[in-house]
Design a protein around this motif. Structure first.
Motif, PDB file in Angstrom:
ATOM      1  N   PRO A 132     -28.622  25.121  57.186  1.00  0.00           N
ATOM      2  CA  PRO A 132     -27.799  23.998  57.044  1.00  0.00           C
ATOM      3  C   PRO A 132     -27.433  23.542  58.257  1.00  0.00           C
ATOM      4  O   PRO A 132     -26.968  24.264  59.504  1.00  0.00           O
ATOM      5  CB  PRO A 132     -26.541  24.437  56.162  1.00  0.00           C
ATOM      6  CG  PRO A 132     -26.410  25.613  56.138  1.00  0.00           C
ATOM      7  CD  PRO A 132     -27.853  26.306  56.434  1.00  0.00           C
ATOM      8  N   THR A 133     -27.348  21.982  58.727  1.00  0.00           N
ATOM      9  CA  THR A 133     -26.927  21.619  59.881  1.00  0.00           C
ATOM     10  C   THR A 133     -25.859  20.630  59.652  1.00  0.00           C
ATOM     11  O   THR A 133     -26.432  19.446  58.933  1.00  0.00           O
ATOM     12  CB  THR A 133     -28.148  21.205  60.806  1.00  0.00           C
ATOM     13  OG1 THR A 133     -29.008  22.215  60.907  1.00  0.00           O
ATOM     14  CG2 THR A 133     -27.603  20.755  62.294  1.00  0.00           C
ATOM     15  N   ALA A 134     -24.698  20.543  60.088  1.00  0.00           N
ATOM     16  CA  ALA A 134     -23.736  19.459  59.915  1.00  0.00           C
ATOM     17  C   ALA A 134     -24.037  18.196  60.913  1.00  0.00           C
ATOM     18  O   ALA A 134     -24.435  18.458  62.147  1.00  0.00           O
ATOM     19  CB  ALA A 134     -22.442  19.906  60.277  1.00  0.00           C
ATOM     20  N   SER A 135     -24.368  17.097  60.375  1.00  0.00           N
ATOM     21  CA  SER A 135     -24.400  15.701  61.031  1.00  0.00           C
ATOM     22  C   SER A 135     -23.280  14.942  60.906  1.00  0.00           C
ATOM     23  O   SER A 135     -22.525  15.099  60.125  1.00  0.00           O
ATOM     24  CB  SER A 135     -25.749  15.411  60.933  1.00  0.00           C
ATOM     25  OG  SER A 135     -25.856  14.641  59.478  1.00  0.00           O
ATOM     26  N   ARG A 136     -23.439  13.616  61.655  1.00  0.00           N
ATOM     27  CA  ARG A 136     -22.684  12.592  61.207  1.00  0.00           C
ATOM     28  C   ARG A 136     -22.607  12.241  59.730  1.00  0.00           C
ATOM     29  O   ARG A 136     -21.572  11.832  59.214  1.00  0.00           O
ATOM     30  CB  ARG A 136     -22.855  11.459  62.169  1.00  0.00           C
ATOM     31  CG  ARG A 136     -22.572  11.161  63.647  1.00  0.00           C
ATOM     32  CD  ARG A 136     -22.946   9.651  64.066  1.00  0.00           C
ATOM     33  NE  ARG A 136     -22.879   9.393  65.390  1.00  0.00           N
ATOM     34  CZ  ARG A 136     -22.256   9.027  65.818  1.00  0.00           C
ATOM     35  NH1 ARG A 136     -20.868   8.758  65.281  1.00  0.00           N
ATOM     36  NH2 ARG A 136     -22.058   8.684  67.030  1.00  0.00           N
ATOM     37  N   ASP A 137     -23.657  12.182  59.293  1.00  0.00           N
ATOM     38  CA  ASP A 137     -23.666  11.794  57.822  1.00  0.00           C
ATOM     39  C   ASP A 137     -23.621  12.957  56.697  1.00  0.00           C
ATOM     40  O   ASP A 137     -23.445  12.501  55.689  1.00  0.00           O
ATOM     41  CB  ASP A 137     -25.225  11.094  57.596  1.00  0.00           C
ATOM     42  CG  ASP A 137     -25.380   9.890  58.506  1.00  0.00           C
ATOM     43  OD1 ASP A 137     -24.542   9.415  59.001  1.00  0.00           O
ATOM     44  OD2 ASP A 137     -26.605   9.799  59.140  1.00  0.00           O
TER      45      ASP A 137
END
Length: 173
Positions: free
Chosen positions: A88-93
């Motif tokens: 998992p990679t946290a992004s703006r969305d």
């Protein structure tokens, strides 16, 4: 939990890969045997065209063909997914999921994951052509799941013509 980490074109990619060893005019052919032709095929299918990728892709194709034909257990695919991780990679969305793997395994991993996604979402729909002289595969998209041939126009017609010929000859005797 069953998780399909594949895109919409991956089923098509898998079928195209499995069908790179057709029988043409009674002779087996390998569309990935000639390096330049294989690299063009790989580029056309979004796979990096390195020697390592090509070797892994050919290897995965062989094992997948055997698994689909029932000649090998799906556990034979383990070596292709050993280095795969879904992170998992946290992004703006929100959270995006990234597939990571050992370098040079992209095409092989993509094919194995596409096979597994089909196994989960459409069990029994990926199969070899029922014509024993044909080495192609099909994904049966018919509602009753009764398709038997890679092509009704080619293999289906040949098999039906042979059956008709045998019945006609048996009636003459």
């Amino acid at each position: 939990m069953d998780l399909a980490a594949v895109g919409p074109d991956d089923e098509h990619f898998l079928l195209e890969l499995l069908n790179t060893t057709p029988v043409v005019d009674g002779e087996s052919r390998d569309d990935l045997a000639e390096p330049n032709v294989a690299r063009a095929w790989m580029r056309a299918h979004g796979v990096a065209s390195s020697n390592v990728e090509l070797a892994a892709l050919r290897d995965a194709r062989s094992v997948l063909q055997a698994v689909v034909r029932g000649e090998q257990s799906p556990s034979a695919l383990q070596r292709f997914v050993d280095s795969v991780a879904l992170r998992p990679t946290a992004s703006r969305d929100g959270v995006d999921w990234r597939l990571t793997m050992k370098q040079g395994m992209g095409g092989a991993v993509r094919a194995v994951l596409a096979w597994d996604a089909l196994r989960v979402s459409s069990p029994g729909r990926l199969r070899p052509c029922a014509n024993t002289e044909c080495r192609l595969f099909l994904i049966d998209r018919s509602k009753p799941n009764t398709a038997r041939w890679c092509s009704m126009a080619i293999c289906g017609n040949r098999m039906k013509a042979r059956r008709h010929y045998r019945r006609a000859r048996a009636g003459d005797e």
